[in-house]
Design an enzyme around this catalytic site. Structure first.
Site, PDB file in Angstrom:
ATOM      1  N   CYS A   2       7.812  -1.731   7.636  1.00 21.33           N
ATOM      2  CA  CYS A   2       8.351  -2.803   8.471  1.00 21.33           C
ATOM      3  C   CYS A   2       7.684  -4.099   8.059  1.00 21.33           C
ATOM      4  O   CYS A   2       6.651  -4.085   7.383  1.00 21.33           O
ATOM      5  CB  CYS A   2       8.031  -2.571   9.945  1.00 21.33           C
ATOM      6  SG  CYS A   2       8.761  -1.064  10.607  1.00 21.33           S
ATOM      7  N   GLY A  29      12.355  -4.060   5.832  1.00 22.34           N
ATOM      8  CA  GLY A  29      13.101  -3.325   6.852  1.00 22.34           C
ATOM      9  C   GLY A  29      14.436  -3.978   7.119  1.00 22.34           C
ATOM     10  O   GLY A  29      14.479  -5.182   7.387  1.00 22.34           O
ATOM     11  N   ASN A 103       3.652  -2.524  11.965  1.00 17.93           N
ATOM     12  CA  ASN A 103       3.947  -1.947  10.655  1.00 17.93           C
ATOM     13  C   ASN A 103       2.951  -0.813  10.425  1.00 17.93           C
ATOM     14  O   ASN A 103       1.742  -1.042  10.504  1.00 17.93           O
ATOM     15  CB  ASN A 103       3.821  -3.016   9.573  1.00 17.93           C
ATOM     16  CG  ASN A 103       3.974  -2.465   8.162  1.00 17.93           C
ATOM     17  OD1 ASN A 103       3.459  -3.032   7.217  1.00 17.93           O
ATOM     18  ND2 ASN A 103       4.685  -1.374   8.001  1.00 17.93           N
ATOM     19  N   GLY A 104       3.475   0.374  10.138  1.00 15.02           N
ATOM     20  CA  GLY A 104       2.602   1.512   9.881  1.00 15.02           C
ATOM     21  C   GLY A 104       3.102   2.734  10.618  1.00 15.02           C
ATOM     22  O   GLY A 104       4.260   2.778  11.055  1.00 15.02           O
ATOM     23  N   TYR A 243       5.825  -0.363  -5.497  1.00 16.43           N
ATOM     24  CA  TYR A 243       7.236  -0.542  -5.156  1.00 16.43           C
ATOM     25  C   TYR A 243       7.520  -1.506  -4.012  1.00 16.43           C
ATOM     26  O   TYR A 243       8.418  -2.326  -4.088  1.00 16.43           O
ATOM     27  CB  TYR A 243       7.841   0.827  -4.787  1.00 16.43           C
ATOM     28  CG  TYR A 243       9.191   0.742  -4.122  1.00 16.43           C
ATOM     29  CD1 TYR A 243      10.337   0.490  -4.871  1.00 16.43           C
ATOM     30  CD2 TYR A 243       9.328   0.900  -2.736  1.00 16.43           C
ATOM     31  CE1 TYR A 243      11.583   0.388  -4.264  1.00 16.43           C
ATOM     32  CE2 TYR A 243      10.560   0.794  -2.128  1.00 16.43           C
ATOM     33  CZ  TYR A 243      11.686   0.552  -2.895  1.00 16.43           C
ATOM     34  OH  TYR A 243      12.902   0.445  -2.297  1.00 16.43           O
TER      35      TYR A 243
END
Ligand code: SF4
Length: 462
Positions: A2, A29, A103-104, A243
């Site tokens: 995210c 996201g 995020n996570g 990536y």
């Protein structure tokens, strides 16, 4: 994965700046987007499914006044893809209103949730993030900051959080530092964001990273930093460099472009092959392909063109078109590929089906030989820290040798970057990176069911 963004900016249009920040974080996201703002008295939130550009209108942004904001772009890894799970989540409790963007992945979310439900909590969503809010609401700590610290101390796993109360912006990062979180400055304003590319877009400058284990409170009184977690080994997600992050960002103190180019250079040294041209699989293979071509002294050409305008849902053709799902995104350039010995550069092979289709397409466009080079080691284990990789049974490298994969994808040769090559390319303190998806060795233990799942998966592999 995210994207999170937060802003403390008296005298600025915080909703609009957050909108642009989220726009730069769209790659992290695409399922949903949201913005919460606060004006010192009350807070409001707007969330919608889809891309940032579709989720907000000028009217929506106008309806989000204030001098504080947080925003979120969501890619679900825990919890389904639906509006209730979209972020920021905003609640009102004994400590007042609070909004969170995360995020996570919290690995003990299930355990904490079961306990909270037993104690009477009623959950509105299936997201792991909501657990933090319930812990906060339940806390008997005398102040907002202490209650918040008490709640984040109970969760384990990966979290880079931006939180908003009616008069504070708070950033918190787990002590392992799995996910990035940067601090920026724009005049008098303070910004926190997942990647520095969001700072560039709004004209802000990068100040530093929020440190692993740091809780940073930004308010009228300035910045107040604390480190309430026990010291833990660092585990920056190496996949951000391979990536996920944008090449124009700096994450974990390094330029993503530089690291990705170095991945390609190391790969060229480890796995050379006689060829005529290096062709990246766009977009994520481009930087590594540049590094590979430079080191191999071969020309780099864009032999595959990506269509950037594919929405989440498009009308499928009524008659079957060969390789439609890949071809709608990527098309080969015959004039570059015909009669050539081609090195195809990609950042990963997950299930193998896409690589197989691309190799076939490149061959069908006239390539004489196709040599596949992957700028990271084989992906053998799933991620439990916030990247949506499939289960081990679906990861082709978990159950097949490189030679078996080469045969399956029908390439003339296949080589992956070694783990040592990867670690050398990311540089710095090598032990500070998580490489679990390439090793199966996890830095943060899993409770109950995930562990059982992992053991089952390992058994199946024996
Ligand atoms: S398991 Fe892989 S994707 Fe997940 S945090 Fe570790 S390196 Fe990143």
């Amino acid at each position: 994965m995210c994207g999170v963004f937060g802003l403390y900016a008296p005298d600025r249009d915080v909703a609009r700046l957050t909108y642009f920040g989220l726009f730069a974080l769209q790659h992290r996201g695409q399922e949903s987007a949201g913005i919460a703002t606060g004006d010192g008295v009350k807070m409001q939130v707007s969330r919608a499914m889809g891309h940032v550009a579709d989720a907000f209108t000028p009217e929506t942004l106008t309806s989000l006044p204030g001098h504080l904001a947080i925003g979120h772009t969501r890619y679900s890894t825990a919890g389904e893809s639906r509006l209730e799970n979209a972020q920021p989540m905003l609640i009102d409790c004994a400590h007042g209103q609070i909004a969170v963007a995360h995020n996570g992945n919290i690995v003990n979310a299930r355990e904490l949730r079961d306990e909270l439900v037993r104690d009477g909590s009623i959950f509105q969503t299936s997201s792991d993030t909501e657990v933090v809010l319930h812990l906060y609401a339940k806390s008997k700590a005398p102040s907002v900051e202490e209650a918040l610290i008490e709640s984040v101390q109970q969760v384990s796993g990966a979290f880079s959080l931006a939180l908003l109360t009616k008069n504070r912006l708070i950033a918190a990062r787990d002590p392992h530092g799995f996910r990035p979180l940067a601090l920026g400055r724009l005049g008098d304003a303070w910004i926190v964001c997942s990647e520095t590319c969001a700072l560039d877009l709004i004209g802000a400058t990068y100040v530093r990273d929020i440190e692993p284990g740091e809780v940073l409170v930004i308010s009228e009184g300035g910045l107040r930093s604390s480190h309430p977690f026990p010291k833990s080994p660092l585990a920056h997600c190496v996949f951000e460099h391979v990536y996920f992050a944008r090449p124009d960002s700096y994450v974990f103190g390094r330029s993503v472009n530089e690291v990705r180019t170095a991945l390609g250079q190391h790969l060229a040294m480890e796995a050379p092959v006689e060829a005529d041209v290096v062709v990246p699989i766009p977009d994520s293979g481009v930087c590594a392909a540049i590094g590979y071509a430079e080191r191999a002294k071969l020309p780099l050409q864009m032999g595959l063109i990506r269509n950037h305008y594919i929405g989440r849902t498009f009308i499928q053709p009524q008659q079957s078109i060969r390789h439609f799902n890949v071809r709608v995104k990527l098309n080969p350039v015959r004039s570059i590929l015909e009669g050539k010995r081609v090195i195809l550069l990609d950042d990963s092979i997950v299930r193998g089906t896409t690589s197989r289709t691309i190799v076939k397409m490149v061959r069908a466009a006239g390539a004489r030989e196709v040599h596949l080079r992957i700028s990271c080691p084989p992906t053998v284990s799933p991620c439990f820290y916030g990247v949506d990789t499939p289960s081990r049974s679906e990861l082709i490298a978990a159950t097949h040798t490189a030679e078996e994969i080469r045969k399956y994808v029908e390439a003339d040769s296949l080589s992956y970057l070694s783990l040592n090559g990867l670690k050398s390319a990311v540089g710095g303190e090598q032990a500070s990176y998580c490489t679990s998806c390439y090793t199966g060795v996890y830095p943060v233990a899993f409770p109950r069911d995930e562990q059982a799942y992992l053991q089952l998966a390992l058994k199946a592999l024996d």
